[in-house]
Design a protein around this motif. Structure first.
Motif, PDB file in Angstrom:
ATOM      1  N   LEU A 451      17.725 -15.139   2.014  1.00 60.24           N
ATOM      2  CA  LEU A 451      18.380 -15.509   3.261  1.00 60.24           C
ATOM      3  C   LEU A 451      19.455 -16.563   3.042  1.00 60.24           C
ATOM      4  N   ASN A 452      19.122 -17.634   2.339  1.00 61.67           N
ATOM      5  CA  ASN A 452      20.116 -18.692   2.138  1.00 61.67           C
ATOM      6  C   ASN A 452      20.724 -18.670   0.738  1.00 61.67           C
ATOM      7  N   GLN A 453      20.382 -17.629  -0.047  1.00 65.36           N
ATOM      8  CA  GLN A 453      20.973 -17.447  -1.380  1.00 65.36           C
ATOM      9  C   GLN A 453      20.766 -18.676  -2.268  1.00 65.36           C
ATOM     10  N   GLU A 454      19.553 -19.234  -2.206  1.00 66.00           N
ATOM     11  CA  GLU A 454      19.244 -20.421  -2.999  1.00 66.00           C
ATOM     12  C   GLU A 454      18.242 -20.077  -4.092  1.00 66.00           C
ATOM     13  N   THR A 455      18.451 -20.631  -5.276  1.00 63.56           N
ATOM     14  CA  THR A 455      17.534 -20.489  -6.403  1.00 63.56           C
ATOM     15  C   THR A 455      17.160 -21.878  -6.894  1.00 63.56           C
ATOM     16  N   TRP A 456      15.888 -22.064  -7.271  1.00 67.90           N
ATOM     17  CA  TRP A 456      15.447 -23.389  -7.669  1.00 67.90           C
ATOM     18  C   TRP A 456      14.377 -23.307  -8.752  1.00 67.90           C
ATOM     19  N   LEU A 457      14.196 -24.423  -9.463  1.00 68.29           N
ATOM     20  CA  LEU A 457      13.180 -24.576 -10.491  1.00 68.29           C
ATOM     21  C   LEU A 457      12.377 -25.843 -10.208  1.00 68.29           C
ATOM     22  N   ASP A 458      11.055 -25.739 -10.290  1.00 66.41           N
ATOM     23  CA  ASP A 458      10.178 -26.886 -10.080  1.00 66.41           C
ATOM     24  C   ASP A 458       9.298 -27.089 -11.312  1.00 66.41           C
ATOM     25  N   PRO A 459       9.629 -28.053 -12.187  1.00 64.66           N
ATOM     26  CA  PRO A 459       8.754 -28.354 -13.334  1.00 64.66           C
ATOM     27  C   PRO A 459       7.602 -29.264 -12.913  1.00 64.66           C
ATOM     28  N   ARG A 460       6.438 -29.072 -13.568  1.00 61.65           N
ATOM     29  CA  ARG A 460       5.261 -29.894 -13.270  1.00 61.65           C
ATOM     30  C   ARG A 460       4.475 -30.148 -14.553  1.00 61.65           C
ATOM     31  N   VAL A 461       3.844 -31.317 -14.624  1.00 63.18           N
ATOM     32  CA  VAL A 461       3.089 -31.664 -15.819  1.00 63.18           C
ATOM     33  C   VAL A 461       1.912 -32.554 -15.431  1.00 63.18           C
TER      34      VAL A 461
END
Length: 718
Positions: A451-461
């Motif tokens: 819908l909003n043409q957004e891509t994201w990455l969420d790193p976690r540790v």
């Protein structure tokens, strides 16, 4: 024979008796280089061997020769088998190092931000039975978790608020699949409840932050509910309550079980006896039907289906401050949920999961002459695979796809606005045990919205270290993203993700019958939604808000110090400030009291077959904006307090009588104030307190189980 002759023959023949034997020697250490005593060292398929001494050394004689397999074995360590060439008089084996075997029972676990309620895990905070026996919960799953650290009790709402975050920032899952509209739709300031019966679930995982990369779309917390694998027996359960009734029937055998239930509740008779402070024109009512199927396959694996449909509503009159007219609010709701999932573990170390869930919610809201219809549809499909490369290394990876549709319409004005979004996610998470005392978890979650043409990455540790057999510390951090709530997103489909970063430090002590945990945390917020106007009628929503939340949680549970008594105590301090919604500055949210305290006590009286329960909740009040004074969130209500009592009586094995009362002392709790939009002739803004529908709520239930052996009861479901 003369003794001297015997001694002469022994010393004379000794070299010949030892001829052809080889002395094998060496030393054994653990991974840290410490000597390992008690290791059994032997040649495979023979009786030749020895046990290592305190310094890790061993030696023994063997008459075998040539290529042999030397085995080193010690309980709790991985067995070592090496090939040696047995030649000559002696063989010195190079130093050997045994790796400790990592199991679920001896390994450290990551406890930062994580609380489990299960009968299957060793690190649990609550068990399934605790959920339905917490007096203030009144049988609601979320009600029980509101007594845990990191949560706030917002009595006029009923949803789960975690560490300064809004209730929309908590994601709810069943068997790993997202539940849309998990709470019943409500109107005004009438508190809501979760839709699902706690008897369905064998365990619950509740995270207050820093949660696994497997989950997303939640800035604050995840609540993962896991359904039962198989029911224990065939039985029928009758429920007669002061607010309604229901019947559930279970058919079960060793391979499969099916539970079907129907329920109906109506508060009209109850409100006829108990005076309400709200002007209910039609008391809340509802009906539901539920089906749960579990089937085990002969070659392993289990298949589950859960389906639910319900309908309900309420009607009340509400008078705004400074107004003489009473606005009529008429709400009708229809909801359906179905999910199916399959899981199987293979001897090769793989565990495969696949499933899909569908949630469909429809609200019809009539505000006097204004008719508003809301439709919310969520489809979630998921495939994941866990592979244990060894007891030291495990990976969990998967793909998810969501179809999310939302629409609002006003038929009399022929107005419609909606959106349709497809969301694709992928995640991978690796657990690496450096030893039984150290574990490192790292993961990443990728997402895309069409819908909003957004891509994201969420790193976690996350990292955990065991201090002793009973205590450990753990650290968790990472990035978390969430798309805006539907009623704002439909106004501006190009709104981007809200973002949050978590950092959590945890200490956990667990002994038999005692649990203590202390945790400190920090959360930052970015790209929160801002708008003009009032929350009921927002205009021009946009990203740009920010804020933070920080604090400390303390939790103590004791089941051993007092005979037949189980209690837990919780204290949370939350310092939260955020610029969001209509606020121009960073303010303390109205749903985030700074100080939160609760205590739950359950005492078993065996002589009268009863359990007595007490829970007390307190916070220091809710901030609100008084337009008669300068500034935002410039006032605070008096402290909130709620003492709840319960009594569960078991006159017969298959009969339970349960009674409970919330706010037994009748505290006049206020959650904020509603102000007139316009000042009166003297320049003052009239106000009305936002309180409770009634000072107290009473509940009485009779639960009868029908089975062949007449010993089963509804506690067997938990």
């Amino acid at each position: 024979m003369d003794r001297r002759i015997i001694l002469y023959l022994f010393f004379f023949l000794s070299p010949f008796l030892a001829f052809g034997q080889t002395q094998i020697s060496g030393r054994v250490f653990d991974e840290q280089g410490e000597p390992l005593p008690g290791v059994n060292v032997f040649i495979k398929n023979s009786y030749d061997g020895a046990t290592s001494l305190g310094d890790g050394s061993f030696e023994f004689l063997t008459s075998l020769a040539g290529e042999q397999s030397l085995v080193l074995r010690l309980l709790g360590f991985h067995e070592v088998e090496l090939t040696v060439q047995v030649l000559g008089d002696s063989l010195n084996v190079p130093d050997q190092f045994l790796r400790e075997a990592i199991t679920e029972m001896n390994a450290v676990t990551i406890s930062a931000g994580a609380m489990e309620a299960s009968d299957e895990k060793k690190s649990v905070i609550l068990r399934p039975l605790d959920i339905v026996t917490t007096p203030s919960a009144m049988g609601d799953i979320v009600g029980a978790f509101q007594t845990l650290p990191g949560t706030s009790t917002v009595g006029n709402d009923g949803r789960l608020f975690v560490r300064g975050g809004d209730a929309s920032e908590v994601g709810i899952y069943i068997d790993g699949l997202r539940v849309g509209n998990a709470y019943g739709t409500t109107a005004g300031n009438v508190p809501t409840r979760t839709r699902f019966n706690p008897n369905l679930f064998k365990g619950t995982f509740f995270s207050t932050g820093g949660y696994s990369a497997e989950y997303g779309q939640a800035l604050s917390s995840t609540l993962a509910l896991n359904t039962k694998d198989l029911s224990l027996r065939s039985q029928g359960d009758v429920s007669l309550m002061s607010v309604g009734g229901g019947y559930s029937h279970t058919w079960a055998n060793e391979k499969q079980s099916l539970t079907a239930s129907v329920n109906y509740f109506d508060l009209k008779p109850y409100q006829g006896l108990i005076k309400q402070d709200f002007d209910f024109k039609r008391a809340p009512w509802g009906r539901d039907a539920e089906l749960a199927l579990q089937k085990k396959f002969s070659k392993g694996g289990i298949w589950k289906v859960l389906a639910r449909t319900e309908a309900g509503g309420m009607k009340l009159g509400e008078q705004s401050p400074g107004e003489t007219l009473v606005q009529s609010i008429d709400l009708r709701n229809r909801y359906s949920f179905i999910q199916s999932n399959w899981r199987k573990s293979f001897e090769s170390g793989w565990t495969i999961f696949g499933g899909a869930a569908l949630s469909d919610n429809s609200d019809q809201l009539n505000l006097d002459s204004l008719n508003l219809n809301r439709e919310n549809f969520l489809f979630h499909s998921k495939f994941s695979a866990i592979h244990d490369f060894s007891d030291r290394l495990s990976v969990n990876s998967g793909l998810e796809y969501f179809v999310h549709r939302y629409g609002e319409s006003r038929s009399q004005h022929n107005q419609l606005r909606n959106f349709d979004d497809g969301q694709l996610f992928a995640f991978t998470e690796w657990d690496y045990y450096l030893s039984k005392n150290w574990v490192l978890r790292s993961g990443i979650r990728w997402g895309n919205s069409s819908l909003n043409q957004e891509t994201w990455l969420d790193p976690r540790v996350s990292l955990a270290f065991r201090l002793s057999e009973q205590s450990q510390v753990s650290l968790a951090g990472g990035s978390f993203s969430q798309l805006p709530v539907d009623n704002l997103r439909v106004l501006n489909p190009q709104l981007k993700n809200l973002e949050s970063n978590h950092l959590i430090l945890n200490y956990l002590l667990q002994t038999k019958g005692l649990t203590f945990r202390a945790e400190t945390f920090y959360k930052s917020y970015e790209e929160l939604i801002l708008f003009e106007g009032y929350p009921q009628f927002p205009m021009n929503p946009r990203n740009g808000g920010k804020g933070f939340a920080r604090g400390v949680d303390i939790f103590l549970r004791d089941r051993k110090s007092l005979k037949n008594t189980d209690y837990w105590i919780t204290y949370s301090f939350v310092d939260s400030k955020r610029q969001f919604d209509q606020f121009q500055t960073q303010v303390q949210p109205g749903f985030a009291p700074k100080h939160n305290f609760s205590v739950v006590v359950k005492h078993f009286v065996t002589d009268i077959k009863s359990q007595m329960g007490m829970s007390f909740s307190w916070n220091d009040g809710f901030p609100y904006t008084d337009p008669n004074f300068h500034g935002e969130m410039n006032r605070k209500t008096k402290s909130f307090q709620n003492l709840s009592l319960s009594w569960s009586y078991l006159p017969r094995q298959n009969l339970i009588i349960h009674g409970a009362v919330s706010n037994a002392l009748g505290a006049e709790n206020v959650f904020g104030y509603q102000f007139s939009p316009n000042a009166d002739e003297s320049g003052n803004f009239d106000s009305k307190a936002i309180g409770q529908p009634a000072p107290r709520f009473f509940f009485l239930g009779v639960f009868l189980t029908l089975s062949k052996d007449k010993t089963a009861n509804q506690l067997n479901n938990l």
